[in-house]
Design a protein around this motif. Structure first.
Motif: not given
Length: 202
Positions: A66-87
């Protein structure tokens, strides 16, 4: 049914909200007046923890960001708002499963597609039931490199006044910066933020 507003439930005897209802709910929640307050709470947690945080909702057998705030680190995993992930292999997904009545959870797990995402992914239904039994007691969802190799996560519930799960709040990061124990160490901060989010989402 054809238009996607309803679908058969897992037992085939009733109906539940379909994909179009989930998308409509996502739009409404994303545009509600509390959006700025919700995002500000997330932003504050990220500043304190130093890693990415997200709010997720159950949606059609997945968790929807629903919502997401990224860390400021250059190394991070991109899973933007609206992404779906498994249960079955995410901290938020397992936390949601643990919130369900046990018989319903067992039926859902029995019908999940438990794809192996990493060496640590739980793919046995009985093992996942045991894991979610423990999470039901601790109220902390965990992902120890189960979804993405090299990433760990912890999640806590956002609940209403009756204790019903409204959403999940999670943090995750690469193991080169945050090991599993450190992720669990952020639970107290996540819980404080979850209490603030409950006032916005309820």
């Amino acid at each position: 049914l054809e238009e996607g507003y309803l679908r058969r439930d897992i037992n085939g005897r009733g109906y539940e909200a379909g994909e179009r209802v989930s998308k409509l709910a996502m739009k409404l929640l994303s545009n509600q007046s509390g959006n700025n307050e919700r995002h500000a709470i997330l932003d504050a947690v990220v500043r304190d923890i130093g890693e990415t945080c997200n709010i997720a909702l159950p949606s059609a057998g997945t968790m929807l960001y629903l919502d997401r705030v990224e860390s400021e680190w250059p190394l991070r995993i991109q899973l933007p708002t609206g992404s779906k992930v498994p249960l079955h292999c995410t901290a938020s997904g397992k936390l949601y499963l643990s919130s369900l009545p046990r018989a319903r959870r067992q039926r859902l797990i029995a019908n999940l597609s438990m794809d192996k995402k990493s060496d640590n992914t739980i793919t046995d239904p009985d093992e996942l039931m045991a894991e979610t039994d423990q999470i039901a007691k601790s109220k902390v969802g965990t992902d120890n490199e189960e979804f993405i190799p090299g990433m760990v996560a912890a999640a806590v519930p956002v609940t209403d006044s009756n204790g019903k799960l409204l959403a999940t709040l999670a943090t995750h990061g690469p193991v080169v910066r945050m090991n599993f124990d450190q992720a669990i160490g952020h639970v107290a901060r996540l819980r404080r933020a979850a209490a603030d989010l409950a006032c916005v989402l309820a």
